[in-house]
Design an enzyme around this catalytic site. Structure first.
Site, PDB file in Angstrom:
ATOM      1  N   THR A  19       0.966  -1.364  -0.126  1.00 53.04           N
ATOM      2  CA  THR A  19      -0.018  -0.049   0.034  1.00 53.04           C
ATOM      3  C   THR A  19       1.154   1.222  -0.163  1.00 53.04           C
ATOM      4  O   THR A  19       0.619   2.290  -0.753  1.00 53.04           O
ATOM      5  CB  THR A  19      -0.976  -0.072   1.386  1.00 53.04           C
ATOM      6  OG1 THR A  19      -1.681  -1.187   1.440  1.00 53.04           O
ATOM      7  CG2 THR A  19      -1.841   1.071   1.198  1.00 53.04           C
ATOM      8  N   ARG A  26       1.459   7.114  -6.599  1.00 50.11           N
ATOM      9  CA  ARG A  26       0.645   8.062  -6.869  1.00 50.11           C
ATOM     10  C   ARG A  26       1.046   9.445  -6.476  1.00 50.11           C
ATOM     11  O   ARG A  26       0.618  10.441  -7.158  1.00 50.11           O
ATOM     12  CB  ARG A  26      -0.830   7.682  -6.117  1.00 50.11           C
ATOM     13  CG  ARG A  26      -1.488   6.307  -6.753  1.00 50.11           C
ATOM     14  CD  ARG A  26      -2.846   6.120  -6.458  1.00 50.11           C
ATOM     15  NE  ARG A  26      -2.864   5.863  -4.902  1.00 50.11           N
ATOM     16  CZ  ARG A  26      -2.887   4.936  -4.266  1.00 50.11           C
ATOM     17  NH1 ARG A  26      -2.442   3.730  -4.770  1.00 50.11           N
ATOM     18  NH2 ARG A  26      -3.170   4.932  -2.922  1.00 50.11           N
ATOM     19  N   ASN A  46      -3.568 -12.691   2.883  1.00 51.24           N
ATOM     20  CA  ASN A  46      -3.161 -13.515   4.008  1.00 51.24           C
ATOM     21  C   ASN A  46      -4.681 -13.906   4.688  1.00 51.24           C
ATOM     22  O   ASN A  46      -4.888 -14.870   4.997  1.00 51.24           O
ATOM     23  CB  ASN A  46      -2.504 -13.001   5.269  1.00 51.24           C
ATOM     24  CG  ASN A  46      -1.647 -11.777   4.840  1.00 51.24           C
ATOM     25  OD1 ASN A  46      -1.796 -10.969   4.026  1.00 51.24           O
ATOM     26  ND2 ASN A  46      -0.387 -11.816   5.495  1.00 51.24           N
ATOM     27  N   CYS A  47      -5.484 -13.056   4.471  1.00 52.17           N
ATOM     28  CA  CYS A  47      -7.033 -13.218   5.438  1.00 52.17           C
ATOM     29  C   CYS A  47      -7.593 -14.263   4.474  1.00 52.17           C
ATOM     30  O   CYS A  47      -8.571 -14.814   5.096  1.00 52.17           O
ATOM     31  CB  CYS A  47      -7.598 -11.825   5.291  1.00 52.17           C
ATOM     32  SG  CYS A  47      -6.810 -10.349   5.717  1.00 52.17           S
ATOM     33  N   THR A 277       9.487   6.515  12.533  1.00 55.22           N
ATOM     34  CA  THR A 277      10.285   6.177  14.145  1.00 55.22           C
ATOM     35  C   THR A 277      11.029   7.223  14.548  1.00 55.22           C
ATOM     36  O   THR A 277      11.109   8.304  13.910  1.00 55.22           O
ATOM     37  CB  THR A 277      11.277   4.969  13.524  1.00 55.22           C
ATOM     38  OG1 THR A 277      12.265   5.418  12.718  1.00 55.22           O
ATOM     39  CG2 THR A 277      10.389   4.004  12.601  1.00 55.22           C
ATOM     40  N   ASN A 278      11.606   6.781  15.433  1.00 59.53           N
ATOM     41  CA  ASN A 278      12.646   8.000  16.416  1.00 59.53           C
ATOM     42  C   ASN A 278      13.968   8.312  15.268  1.00 59.53           C
ATOM     43  O   ASN A 278      14.759   9.185  15.415  1.00 59.53           O
ATOM     44  CB  ASN A 278      13.081   7.462  17.484  1.00 59.53           C
ATOM     45  CG  ASN A 278      14.050   6.190  17.541  1.00 59.53           C
ATOM     46  OD1 ASN A 278      13.805   5.518  16.821  1.00 59.53           O
ATOM     47  ND2 ASN A 278      15.204   6.290  18.070  1.00 59.53           N
ATOM     48  N   ILE A 282      13.258   6.983   8.795  1.00 59.09           N
ATOM     49  CA  ILE A 282      12.801   5.631   8.609  1.00 59.09           C
ATOM     50  C   ILE A 282      11.400   5.601   9.230  1.00 59.09           C
ATOM     51  O   ILE A 282      11.229   6.532  10.274  1.00 59.09           O
ATOM     52  CB  ILE A 282      13.694   4.769   9.701  1.00 59.09           C
ATOM     53  CG1 ILE A 282      15.112   4.637   9.170  1.00 59.09           C
ATOM     54  CG2 ILE A 282      12.987   3.230   9.677  1.00 59.09           C
ATOM     55  CD1 ILE A 282      16.137   3.930   9.819  1.00 59.09           C
ATOM     56  N   LYS A 448     -36.834   1.104  14.695  1.00 64.31           N
ATOM     57  CA  LYS A 448     -35.928   1.185  15.816  1.00 64.31           C
ATOM     58  C   LYS A 448     -34.687   0.283  15.464  1.00 64.31           C
ATOM     59  O   LYS A 448     -34.806  -1.048  15.883  1.00 64.31           O
ATOM     60  CB  LYS A 448     -36.538   0.929  17.303  1.00 64.31           C
ATOM     61  CG  LYS A 448     -37.046   2.081  17.947  1.00 64.31           C
ATOM     62  CD  LYS A 448     -37.516   1.677  19.138  1.00 64.31           C
ATOM     63  CE  LYS A 448     -38.960   2.413  19.551  1.00 64.31           C
ATOM     64  NZ  LYS A 448     -39.516   1.535  20.654  1.00 64.31           N
TER      65      LYS A 448
HETATM   66  C1  LIG Z   1      -4.204 -16.508   8.171  1.00 64.11           C
HETATM   67  C2  LIG Z   1      -4.283 -15.168   8.439  1.00 64.11           C
HETATM   68  C3  LIG Z   1      -5.756 -14.581   8.228  1.00 64.11           C
HETATM   69  C4  LIG Z   1      -5.777 -13.082   8.565  1.00 64.11           C
HETATM   70  N1  LIG Z   1      -7.034 -12.841   8.530  1.00 64.11           N
HETATM   71  C5  LIG Z   1      -7.483 -11.331   8.875  1.00 64.11           C
HETATM   72  C6  LIG Z   1      -8.581 -11.044   8.657  1.00 64.11           C
HETATM   73  O1  LIG Z   1      -9.758 -11.558   8.329  1.00 64.11           O
HETATM   74  N2  LIG Z   1      -8.941  -9.548   8.878  1.00 64.11           N
HETATM   75  C7  LIG Z   1      -7.823  -8.778   9.285  1.00 64.11           C
HETATM   76  O2  LIG Z   1      -7.824  -7.551   9.320  1.00 64.11           O
HETATM   77  N3  LIG Z   1      -6.535  -9.056   9.350  1.00 64.11           N
HETATM   78  C8  LIG Z   1      -6.304 -10.470   9.114  1.00 64.11           C
HETATM   79  N4  LIG Z   1      -5.027 -11.206   9.214  1.00 64.11           N
HETATM   80  C9  LIG Z   1      -3.907 -10.190   9.462  1.00 64.11           C
HETATM   81  C10 LIG Z   1      -3.339  -9.461   8.281  1.00 64.11           C
HETATM   82  O3  LIG Z   1      -3.258 -10.048   7.415  1.00 64.11           O
HETATM   83  C11 LIG Z   1      -2.126  -8.749   8.772  1.00 64.11           C
HETATM   84  O4  LIG Z   1      -2.291  -7.830   9.861  1.00 64.11           O
HETATM   85  C12 LIG Z   1      -1.488  -7.864   7.711  1.00 64.11           C
HETATM   86  O5  LIG Z   1      -1.156  -8.577   6.533  1.00 64.11           O
HETATM   87  C13 LIG Z   1      -0.288  -7.195   8.080  1.00 64.11           C
HETATM   88  O6  LIG Z   1       0.297  -6.504   7.107  1.00 64.11           O
HETATM   89  P1  LIG Z   1       1.994  -6.334   7.045  1.00 64.11           P
HETATM   90  O7  LIG Z   1       2.276  -5.643   5.806  1.00 64.11           O
HETATM   91  O8  LIG Z   1       1.909  -5.303   8.378  1.00 64.11           O
HETATM   92  O9  LIG Z   1       2.489  -7.579   7.340  1.00 64.11           O
HETATM   93  P2  LIG Z   1       2.408  -8.941   6.456  1.00 64.11           P
HETATM   94  O10 LIG Z   1       1.239  -9.147   5.859  1.00 64.11           O
HETATM   95  O11 LIG Z   1       3.148 -10.053   7.359  1.00 64.11           O
HETATM   96  O12 LIG Z   1       3.881  -8.448   5.700  1.00 64.11           O
HETATM   97  C14 LIG Z   1       5.440  -8.092   5.884  1.00 64.11           C
HETATM   98  C15 LIG Z   1       6.037  -9.061   4.857  1.00 64.11           C
HETATM   99  O13 LIG Z   1       7.451  -8.472   5.161  1.00 64.11           O
HETATM  100  C16 LIG Z   1       8.207  -9.634   4.697  1.00 64.11           C
HETATM  101  N5  LIG Z   1       9.262  -9.724   5.799  1.00 64.11           N
HETATM  102  C17 LIG Z   1       9.601  -9.401   7.016  1.00 64.11           C
HETATM  103  N6  LIG Z   1      10.992  -9.267   7.260  1.00 64.11           N
HETATM  104  C18 LIG Z   1      11.533  -9.210   6.007  1.00 64.11           C
HETATM  105  C19 LIG Z   1      12.954  -8.499   5.708  1.00 64.11           C
HETATM  106  N7  LIG Z   1      14.064  -8.509   6.632  1.00 64.11           N
HETATM  107  N8  LIG Z   1      13.416  -8.468   4.229  1.00 64.11           N
HETATM  108  C20 LIG Z   1      12.185  -8.721   3.456  1.00 64.11           C
HETATM  109  N9  LIG Z   1      11.011  -9.015   3.693  1.00 64.11           N
HETATM  110  C21 LIG Z   1      10.606  -9.090   4.905  1.00 64.11           C
HETATM  111  C22 LIG Z   1       7.575 -10.915   5.066  1.00 64.11           C
HETATM  112  O14 LIG Z   1       8.004 -11.797   4.410  1.00 64.11           O
HETATM  113  C23 LIG Z   1       6.147 -10.541   4.973  1.00 64.11           C
HETATM  114  O15 LIG Z   1       5.788 -11.118   3.489  1.00 64.11           O
HETATM  115  C24 LIG Z   1      -4.817 -12.481   9.014  1.00 64.11           C
HETATM  116  C25 LIG Z   1      -3.608 -12.821   8.810  1.00 64.11           C
HETATM  117  C26 LIG Z   1      -3.232 -14.201   8.703  1.00 64.11           C
HETATM  118  C27 LIG Z   1      -2.013 -14.787   8.608  1.00 64.11           C
END
Ligand SMILES: Cc1cc2nc3c(=O)[nH]c(=O)nc-3n(C[C@H](O)[C@H](O)[C@H](O)COP(=O)(O)OP(=O)(O)OC[C@H]3O[C@@H](n4cnc5c(N)ncnc54)[C@H](O)[C@@H]3O)c2cc1C
Length: 564
Positions: A19, A26, A46-47, A277-278, A282, A448
């Protein structure tokens, strides 16, 4: 490389990272935007993974929201999959990158770095936890492994009764497996209050899931004849073919910690409202950050897709703004202003949704609160197909502000919770809920609306028009309990010490009731008790109504009996 071009490097290419990258493009056509993703996929759902395992989502391709190719050709964003960022050099503003396919390292320079590294499933250091067939579910390769294992399996054991555990239980049952679910707490869905979560427990049991509450995994073992064995905290040995761990996640904040960035007590990265972050160069977004809860004001980890997406958008905007003029004041106020933890989950046709604080959290924080229960239909009762929604609304005793809500039912449960979440975001009170103008036709809501009724019950209670008695005091109250339902309903089940005095005969039998003792009224859901209350108080009696009636009582009993 053009030295005048700004370079944004993003670590992690799923919800928060993808995102952020797309939004940054954009806003800025001239920046270099590069995403590094350790896994094989970016921007995947993932969801949807539990439903992919359960064959509800039939094709893996459907999980891929956007490909590296699309990022490159549509957005001019460079994506490196199977590429891990291994170190941040804050002084030099570079990162060390390891290409996992070739096992080679290189340095990449940044003007802005975004950490969107997500979270890791918790794997406690229990004996045997690394055995084959003990799985976690976080990404597409995990789901493939579980899918392959289910093809050979007849039994599955899920450790953890949170959202993922429940979704997996449903999907594994659909695949024909015998499913046992172990949960350390004495309820499933620990963020909810026990009596609200008990509807989900009952639904799991009704669908053949063996629910073992108040019990945890102690060790795993492979037995030549019995397959995989799990030893539990109650000294029980369970045989299974596969185990799925769904006991929560921890922020993937190692890179940040090693780089000396500020972390909070929960292990997440601390950021300001621009997701910075601090270190001024970053940013961090998604499951890896700690966020402020808007109701309690406390730092919290909220690993949900909605906050991750919104934070990605906020960080991208702040970065581009920084590059162009460095004047934050010139920005439209795009900030991340904390979370409510609004969440939803479906299990065997039952939807469970919540927003804001739970009763147990408010109690733990020593907050003054009040609560009401209601069980309205999801639409007008006279229109065919109305299904009950069980709602609990929590609000402040002192300033009447909404603090949280939970709802459970088969239909349209997210609607009241989303409306209440919106009101909560605006700092609304229960009186605002009374006055909300919401959609109504017989097949949608009610004249209601359930949200209005929640506000009206709470408002009536606060105004003293409808004093509610507290279920927690049921066992200790000296009050006389009077059940005003009909005799048939009473015979089918009642609170042991309650005497039956049907509403219809109340006017004739009012002399049977004491004038010098508190009276608590009970009916099915609270409505008839309210009519009885109006009648009795106008006759000078000291009366309260048990909130939510026998429907709430039933949920309380389920919750109390849970660990057996
Ligand atoms: C099975 C499941 C079901 C879910 N269902 C829901 C739901 O129904 N509703 C909801 O709101 N949320 C749900 N979630 C939670 C939601 O998917 C997460 O909150 C969301 O994906 C978080 O996004 P993120 O970008 O922070 O992390 P992530 O989606 O975890 O992405 C982080 C990425 O960073 C990569 N990464 C980490 N460290 C490094 C590194 N050092 N170098 C390169 N890449 C790295 C990882 O490989 C990973 O792909 C679910 C999660 C799972 C696992």
């Amino acid at each position: 490389m053009n030295p005048n071009k700004k370079r944004i490097l993003i670590v992690g290419g799923v919800a928060g990272g993808a995102t952020c990258a797309a939004r940054a493009r954009r806003l800025c056509e001239t920046c270099d935007i590069v995403v590094f993703e350790r896994g094989q996929h970016v921007s995947f759902a993932n969801c949807g993974l539990p439903y992919f395992v359960g064959d509800v989502i039939e094709s893996e391709a459907k999980l891929l929201v956007a490909s590296p190719d699309l990022f490159e050709h549509r957005f001019n964003i460079e994506v490196h999959t199977e590429t891990e960022v291994t170190r941040i050099n804050r002084q030099a503003r570079t990162i060390e990158v390891r290409d996992l396919k070739t096992d080679t390292y290189r340095e990449e320079a940044y003007d802005a770095l975004v950490l969107a590294t997500g979270a890791q499933p918790i794997r406690p250091p229990l004996p045997g936890i690394d055995l084959p067939d003990v799985y976690v579910l976080r990404n597409i390769p995990d789901s493939r492994k579980i899918k392959a294992a289910t093809a050979q399996a007849t039994r599955a054991l899920i450790v953890g009764g949170g959202f993922i555990g429940l979704e997996m239980a449903e999907n594994l049952v659909a695949l024909g497996l015998d499913v046992t679910l172990l949960e350390l707490a004495d309820q499933v869905l620990p963020p909810l209050d026990a009596e609200m979560a008990s509807y989900a427990s009952e639904r799991l049991r009704a669908n053949g899931v063996e629910l073992r509450l108040g019990e945890s995994a102690v060790s795993f073992e492979r037995h030549p004849e019995r397959g995989l064995i799990l030893h539990t905290s109650k000294g029980v040995t369970l045989n299974t073919d596969l185990v799925i761990l769904g006991i929560g996640v921890r922020p993937e904040s190692t890179l940040a910690r090693e780089a000396g960035l500020e972390l909070g007590e929960l292990g997440g990265i601390r950021v300001d409202s621009y997701m910075r972050t601090n270190d001024p160069a970053i940013w961090a977004v998604g499951d890896v950050v700690e966020v402020k809860n808007r109701v309690t004001g406390q730092w919290q980890l909220v690993p949900l897709a909605g906050p991750a997406n919104r934070q990605g958008r906020v960080a991208a905007t702040a970065i581009i703004h920084d590059f162009s003029c460095g004047e934050k004041e010139a920005l439209p106020p795009l900030v991340f202003d904390g979370v409510l933890g609004t969440a939803v989950c479906e299990v065997f046709g039952l939807t469970v949704a919540s927003t804001g604080a739970s009763e147990k959290l408010l109690k733990r924080l020593g907050k003054d609160f009040e609560k009401v229960y209601l069980h309205p239909g999801h639409h007008a009762g006279y229109f065919p197909g109305a299904k009950p929604i069980h709602i609990k609304l929590l609000f402040s005793k002192t300033d009447n502000k909404i603090l949280g809500a939970q709802a459970v039912g088969e239909k349209d449960v997210t609607r009241p919770i989303d409306v209440i979440a919106t009101a909560l975001m605006q700092g609304a009170t229960i009186f605002d809920l009374e006055n909300l103008e919401l959609c109504y036709a017989p097949q949608f809501g009610a004249a209601k609306d359930p949200v209005n009724v929640a506000g009206m019950l709470a408002g009536n209670h606060q105004r003293g028009d409808f004093p509610l008695a507290n279920w927690d005091e049921l066992e200790t109250t000296p009050a006389l309990l009077v059940d005003v339902r009909g005799p048939d309903e009473y015979t089918r089940g009642h609170i042991p010490v309650a005497q039956n005095l049907p509403l219809e005969s109340l006017r004739d039998r009012i002399h049977e009731l004491p004038t010098d003792r508190d009276i608590w009224l009970i009916c099915g859901v609270g409505q008839r008790a309210y009519y009885a209350y109006r009648l009795l108080t106008q006759n000078g009696l000291r009366v309260k109504v048990l909130s939510g009636g026998m429907k709430t009582y039933q949920a309380m009993i389920w919750a109390k009996d849970a660990p057996e």
